[in-house]
Every structure is written in structure tokens, then in C-alpha cells.
Design a protein around this motif. Structure first.
Motif, PDB file in Angstrom:
ATOM      1  N   ARG A   1       0.684  -1.709   0.012  1.00  0.00           N
ATOM      2  CA  ARG A   1       0.067  -0.121   0.184  1.00  0.00           C
ATOM      3  C   ARG A   1       0.627   1.236   0.160  1.00  0.00           C
ATOM      4  O   ARG A   1       2.524   1.182  -0.398  1.00  0.00           O
ATOM      5  N   ARG A   2       0.154   2.324  -0.001  1.00  0.00           N
ATOM      6  CA  ARG A   2       0.770   3.525   0.363  1.00  0.00           C
ATOM      7  C   ARG A   2       1.040   4.149   1.023  1.00  0.00           C
ATOM      8  O   ARG A   2       1.883   4.599   1.334  1.00  0.00           O
ATOM      9  N   PHE A   3       1.145   3.286   1.935  1.00  0.00           N
ATOM     10  CA  PHE A   3       1.728   3.213   3.893  1.00  0.00           C
ATOM     11  C   PHE A   3       1.402   2.538   4.769  1.00  0.00           C
ATOM     12  O   PHE A   3       0.711   1.309   3.989  1.00  0.00           O
ATOM     13  N   LYS A   4       2.454   2.055   5.838  1.00  0.00           N
ATOM     14  CA  LYS A   4       2.046   0.596   6.306  1.00  0.00           C
ATOM     15  C   LYS A   4       0.490   0.910   7.405  1.00  0.00           C
ATOM     16  O   LYS A   4       0.312   1.760   7.579  1.00  0.00           O
TER      17      LYS A   4
ATOM     18  N   ARG B   1      -5.832   5.604   5.461  1.00  0.00           N
ATOM     19  CA  ARG B   1      -5.772   6.282   5.100  1.00  0.00           C
ATOM     20  C   ARG B   1      -7.004   7.119   4.227  1.00  0.00           C
ATOM     21  O   ARG B   1      -7.667   6.469   3.577  1.00  0.00           O
TER      22      ARG B   1
ATOM     23  N   GLU C   1       2.659  -2.462  -9.636  1.00  0.00           N
ATOM     24  CA  GLU C   1       2.595  -1.155  -9.013  1.00  0.00           C
ATOM     25  C   GLU C   1       3.430  -0.108  -9.922  1.00  0.00           C
ATOM     26  O   GLU C   1       2.928   1.000 -10.609  1.00  0.00           O
TER      27      GLU C   1
ATOM     28  N   VAL D   1       0.830   2.788 -11.675  1.00  0.00           N
ATOM     29  CA  VAL D   1       1.765   4.243 -11.819  1.00  0.00           C
ATOM     30  C   VAL D   1       1.654   4.580 -12.791  1.00  0.00           C
ATOM     31  O   VAL D   1       1.225   5.358 -13.468  1.00  0.00           O
TER      32      VAL D   1
ATOM     33  N   ARG E   1      -4.150  -1.109  -4.243  1.00  0.00           N
ATOM     34  CA  ARG E   1      -3.179  -0.064  -4.550  1.00  0.00           C
ATOM     35  C   ARG E   1      -3.709   0.488  -5.551  1.00  0.00           C
ATOM     36  O   ARG E   1      -3.413   1.740  -5.885  1.00  0.00           O
TER      37      ARG E   1
ATOM     38  N   ASP F   1      -5.476   3.716  -4.221  1.00  0.00           N
ATOM     39  CA  ASP F   1      -4.587   4.314  -3.437  1.00  0.00           C
ATOM     40  C   ASP F   1      -4.159   5.453  -4.601  1.00  0.00           C
ATOM     41  O   ASP F   1      -4.254   7.070  -3.881  1.00  0.00           O
ATOM     42  N   LEU F   2      -3.323   4.841  -5.352  1.00  0.00           N
ATOM     43  CA  LEU F   2      -2.954   5.910  -6.681  1.00  0.00           C
ATOM     44  C   LEU F   2      -3.947   7.155  -7.026  1.00  0.00           C
ATOM     45  O   LEU F   2      -3.652   8.690  -6.435  1.00  0.00           O
TER      46      LEU F   2
ATOM     47  N   GLU G   1      -4.756   9.894  -4.610  1.00  0.00           N
ATOM     48  CA  GLU G   1      -3.840  11.083  -4.530  1.00  0.00           C
ATOM     49  C   GLU G   1      -3.516  11.664  -5.586  1.00  0.00           C
ATOM     50  O   GLU G   1      -3.575  12.930  -5.479  1.00  0.00           O
TER      51      GLU G   1
ATOM     52  N   ARG H   1     -11.494   4.075   0.900  1.00  0.00           N
ATOM     53  CA  ARG H   1     -10.828   4.806  -0.046  1.00  0.00           C
ATOM     54  C   ARG H   1     -11.880   6.124  -1.139  1.00  0.00           C
ATOM     55  O   ARG H   1     -12.782   5.851  -1.376  1.00  0.00           O
TER      56      ARG H   1
END
Ligand code: ADA
Length: 569
Positions: free
Chosen positions: A3-6, A252, A292, A296, A320, A323-324, A327, A369
Motif C-alpha cells: 500500500r502507499r502507507f504502512k 488513510r 505497481e 503508476v 493499490r 490508493d493512487l 492521491e 477510499r
């Protein structure tokens, strides 16, 4: 999961994204398999699709994956698999834990009362079509059903008390008030337990809760005064960290509300015009198990074209990727798997139960999300057949029960005899004017009249006061095919059609609030003869980039028009 965070600081988590032992068993009945005598003669990457590798390309059958794990102690552990295609059976050692039906969704297999130490996790994975075992993946769909542990895998040590799930809802954007729901489990009733919650490292809850049962739900409301809101234009995110006893979970969030008002979709009470694509998770070398780097790259190209919208067609998107999108400020229509289902499936309890379980998992894995603003089901299925209406009522009703915070829809390709449109918040129409023949014109010049006919019909049904999304329109273009005739299958024809569609759709009308072009990238279609004969190369060639993401002529047309409409990012 990558993930983009732990997701956890305290909870020991071991990622299992590595090369596993592998064996292709072929046409074998899973019930006949003796795990102890399995032979693993090869190796396979996880995440990944075994039939996207040269050695197993095009093969369908039962496969076996194995990897070594360490169980820290004899407290419960949880194996989490984020997408296995498209049926699997999970073992730890020789103990069968569970089966799972359908790809694209996250599920868990709990390991309890197992001795500490090293042991094997074995996953039998089947990419064959078998309606009884897996009614969610059917051979006639217009995409290739790759097989494998396609998304990431990990094992968690749960200990004696653990957080099962966090659910965060924006209750009020003016005060940034959010509700927090914590579902927990435990070996036995934990009693008085520390609960601490921070948001962006600021303490927002710190108390002792008396947990009198071995599982339960804790609910709190917190005000994050002054926190920046999430929107497509300003996708601000905040990090929530929950500690319960010796366990923890991080999530998040984006503080935002989405609702429909008349013919508009509102994010934080502001109308949003959705411009984007339908996107398959597919690549020749990775199948539907995308790395990933590709996720991206896809978001880069979507942003480059000025998109603020993706319809995840036709199944739940990889978290994943979401997540992008969180952002990047890309709004997502997240869709349960489905493709042109008829009454024989929609009146079959077996099919509906698989759909309901699949929807449970889709919502659970992506509820928090902010980019997900819309849920969809049953792409182009028989919403015009009264026999099928109960299925729409059941599935849409279930979605609303799971999540009252997002509108629901389905993509319809029979607008003039649809009998379920009253069940949705957003009306979505697939229209292939200029490509196929159907209720729409074969000549793209008549597209505006087609659209006006649909709008007039919706008005006559009393459905005119809902947002309308053109959820599919497009044309096939063989990559690199430039044709003096500029006929169908040429890149010129596709560019011309999309130019006409976008211009006629948005330049002089407000009625349509969203467009998801079919489609972002080319993808391999089903190998069924009835499908493949209509798919040059065996691919669905309606992408504006090919399967390797190389732009076609239409790419720059869409980019020019979308950027003109949005004024750029
Ligand atoms: C339908 C379907 C898409 C794709 C498209 C096409 O609209 O929803 O998945 O098959 O047609 O390319 O024909």
C-alpha cells in the motif's frame, strides 16, 4: 499488501510477495488432490498470473502454489489474499482452511490452534470455467480470465486481540466530523483495553474501553477541525492510526461526501463532471496481476489526458490502484464483476449468493477510499427483462445496506425497454453509435440525435431528474493501422469518433454529467470462438492506448478535448 502507507506498526505482518513453488496439475478435480503428495516442479511470482507466463500461456487447469511461513506462536494468524483467480482452496500444512470464489477481491483465511514454527501455505488455484464452483467468471465475457494469485499476499500475527476492520464515514464536511467504526476480534473477552486514535499524529481519542465480548464493535465520532477536504481538484488525505490493546491498524482517509442532486453528482456539495475511461486491469506480460510500476504509469497517462474519472470495468479495482487514485484526485466507479447476464443467471440463487459475497468483499476492501464515489453492478445485463428485476433489487439493495454514503448504478445497453432504472441513483448508458448497429445509429453523425432520444425517453419514464453518465462509447483501432479510407479499425476512425462524441456530449450540453470512454487500454479477449472471431488479434482493440500503453491517434484527441473542458489540472 504494497500500500502507499504502512497499515500496521505493532502487528507483525509478513508480506508473501515473492516467488512461490509452483506446479501445474492440469485437468484435475481439486477434491481429488492430496496436498501431502503434491509435486512442485516449477516456480511462479506472487502477485502474478501463471497463464500470463510463456510456459503456461493459454493453459487452463488446476495449479498449486506453495510458500513457507513462520507462525510466531500458537495465537491466531491471518492469511490475507488480495485477489486469486478465479477459484482457490487454501491450506496451511495439510489442513484445509477455506475455499474462495471469484477473483478481484480481498479475503482472509484464519489459522487457529496451529503449532508455532515453520509451515507451508499451499493454495490450489483454478482458472477453469466451472459455473457450479465459480459462477462469477464466465467464458463468454469480453476479457481474458487470467489465473493465479494475481494480487498481493501476506500473513498477519493477530495475537489475542485484533482489529478486524476500520470503517470511516465523513458525517459533516463543515466541521470535518467523521464517524469511526472499529470491529475487533479476540481469543476471549479482553476486558478493560486501551483505545488510542491519532489523526495526522494528533491524538483524537485516548481512553480505556471495557470489551466484554470476544468480538464486537466500537464506535466513535471525531471532529478533525480544520482538516483539508478531499476533492478531485484538491485530493487532501489524512492518516488515521488506531491502537487497541497491543494491536493497531492505519487507514488513510479523504474527508468528503458524495451525493446526487437532480442531474448532478456532487462532491462536497460541488457538481463534478466526470471525464475518463473504462479501464481493464490487463497486460500481456502480467495478465490481471499488474505491478505497481504499471499502476503508476496508467495513472500518469490518465492524468496526462486530463481524466478525473475511471470506471473499473468490470470488477473491483486493485486497492493499490485506488490508493493512487486517492492521491491523484481520480474519481472511481467501482464495479462488481458481471457481463451481459441473462435471466438464467439472474434468477439462479447460486449465482446471486456468489454475487452477494463478492459485493461484501468489494465494499469491505475499498469502503474507505475517497476516490470511490460510485458503486456499479451487472454490466449490460438484462435489466430490460422483468424476470431479472428481483436480482437488481437484491444486489442494489445489498449495496445500499452495506454503504449508504455512495450512489449506485449499472451500465445499461437497453435504455428503451429497461425496467430497473428506478432502482439506481445514477443512470448509466452504454451507446456504440458509429461502431455497432443497435438502438443507436451506425453513423456517428447521428449520435447527438441518439442521445436526445435517450434523454427524452428517460424524461418520459420520470428518470430525467437523475444524473446521466455515458458509461461506454468507443471504436476499435488496430494499433498502428492507418488507413486511407479512415474506415473502422483504423486509428483515424477511432480518433474521429471520439472527437465527435466528446464535442457533441459536452461542448453544448450539460445534461450528461459523466463520460467513461470504452476503453483506456487494449486487452486480450476471451478465447471462446464466438467471441474471438469478432476480436482482431484476439484483443478488444478499443483502447486509446494499446496493451503496452502505446498511444494511438485518439490519445491526443481525448487529451486536447478533456484539457479544454477542465482547463487542465
Ligand atoms: C460492451 C461491454 C464491454 C465491451 C464492449 C465492446 O459495452 O460492456 O465490456 O465488451 O461492449 O468492446 O464491445
Amino acid at each position: 499488501m504494497a500500500r502507499r502507507f504502512k497499515e500496521h506498526d505493532l502487528r507483525p505482518v509478513t508480506e508473501l510477495n515473492r516467488v512461490w513453488d509452483f506446479g501445474f496439475l492440469g485437468d484435475v478435480d481439486p477434491d481429488s488432490v492430496d496436498v501431502a503428495s503434491l509435486e512442485f516442479t516449477d516456480r511462479m511470482a506472487v502477485p502474478g498470473c501463471f497463464d500470463a507466463t510463456p510456459a503456461y500461456a493459454g493453459k487452463r487447469g488446476l495449479a498449486a502454489y506453495r510458500t513457507r511461513v513462520v507462525l510466531h506462536d500458537d495465537t491466531p494468524h491471518r492469511l490475507i489474499l488480495n485477489g486469486v483467480h478465479h477459484w482457490c482452496r487454501v491450506f496451511v500444512g495439510e489442513k484445509r482452511l477455506r475455499d474462495h470464489v471469484g477473483g478481484f477481491t480481498r479475503f482472509a483465511a484464519d489459522i487457529v490452534n496451529h503449532p508455532a514454527g515453520e509451515t507451508d501455505v499451499v493454495v490450489l488455484v483454478d482458472n477453469r470455467f466451472d459455473y457450479e464452483r465459480c459462477p462469477l467468471h464466465l467464458e463468454y465475457f469480453d476479457w481474458y480470465h487470467f489465473g493465479g494469485i494475481a494480487r498481493s499476499a501476506e500473513i498477519h500475527r493477530l495475537g489475542t486481540l485484533w482489529i478486524d476492520a476500520l470503517k470511516i464515514v465523513t458525517e459533516d464536511i463543515a466541521t470535518c466530523r467523521v464517524s469511526l467504526t472499529i470491529d475487533y476480534g479476540a481469543v476471549e473477552a479482553p476486558g478493560p483495553t486501551c483505545l488510542a486514535v491519532t489523526c495526522d499524529d494528533q491524538v483524537v481519542v485516548c481512553e480505556t474501553v471495557d470489551l466484554v465480548a470476544a468480538s464486537g464493535r466500537i464506535q466513535r465520532t471525531i471532529e478533525l477541525a480544520g482538516a483539508a477536504l478531499w476533492s478531485p481538484e484538491a485530493p487532501n488525505l489524512h492518516m488515521l492510526h488506531v491502537r487497541l490493546g497491543e494491536d493497531d491498524m492505519r487507514e488513510r482517509i479523504g474527508i468528503r461526501q458524495v451525493r446526487v442532486a437532480g442531474q448532478q453528482i456532487l462532491v462536497n456539495d460541488r457538481p463534478v463532471r466526470l471525464l475518463g475511461f473504462c479501464r481493464h486491469e490487463a497486460h500481456p506480460q502480467f495478465g490481471c496481476g499488474l505491478p505497481e510500476a504499471l499502476l503508476v504509469a496508467d495513472v500518469q497517462q490518465l492524468r496526462d489526458m486530463g481524466c478525473n474519472f475511471v470506471r473499473g470495468s468490470h470488477y473491483p479495482q486493485d486497492v493499490r490502484f485506488l490508493d493512487l487514485c486517492d492521491e491523484a484526485g481520480i474519481c472511481v466507479w467501482n464495479e462488481a464483476i458481471g457481463w451481459q447476464h441473462e435471466a438464467r443467471q439472474l434468477t439462479d440463487q447460486h449465482f446471486l449468493e456468489a454475487q452477494l459475497a463478492h459485493i461484501d468483499e468489494m465494499v469491505a476492501m475499498s469502503f474507505n477510499r475517497p476516490s470511490v464515489i460510485l458503486w456499479g453492478i451487472l454490466n449490460e445485463s438484462h435489466s430490460h427483462d422483468p424476470q431479472c428485476r428481483p436480482a437488481y433489487e437484491t444486489l442494489l439493495g445489498h449495496l445500499r445496506q452495506l454503504d449508504s454514503t455512495r450512489p449506485v448504478t449499472y451500465a445499461c445497453n437497453h435504455p428503451f425497454d429497461d425496467v430497473c432504472m428506478d432502482l439506481v441513483d445514477v443512470v448509466s448508458i452504454n451507446c456504440y453509435a458509429g461502431w455497432y448497429s443497435g438502438w443507436y445509429s451506425e453513423d456517428i453523425a447521428d449520435f447527438p440525435d441518439d442521445l436526445d432520444r435517450v434523454i427524452a425517453h428517460l424524461d418520459s419514464l420520470g428518470q430525467g431528474d437523475k444524473p446521466l453518465i455515458l458509461s461506454e462509447i468507443g471504436a476499435g483501432a488496430i494499433p498502428g493501422w492507418r488507413d486511407w479510407h479512415e474506415a473502422r479499425w483504423s486509428e483515424q476512425y477511432q480518433a474521429m469518433l471520439l472527437d465527435a462524441v466528446i464535442y457533441n456530449l459536452f461542448m453544448d450540453r450539460e445534461r450528461v454529467c459523466g463520460l467513461s470512454i470504452w476503453q483506456f487500454c487494449d486487452c486480450r479477449s476471451s478465447e471462446s470462438v464466438s467471441r474471438i472471431l469478432g476480436r482482431p488479434r484476439g484483443f478488444n482493440n478499443k483502447g486509446v492506448v494499446d496493451e503496452y500503453r502505446r498511444p494511438k491517434l485518439a490519445y491526443d484527441v481525448v487529451k486536447r478535448l478533456f484539457l479544454a473542458l477542465t482547463g487542465g489540472w
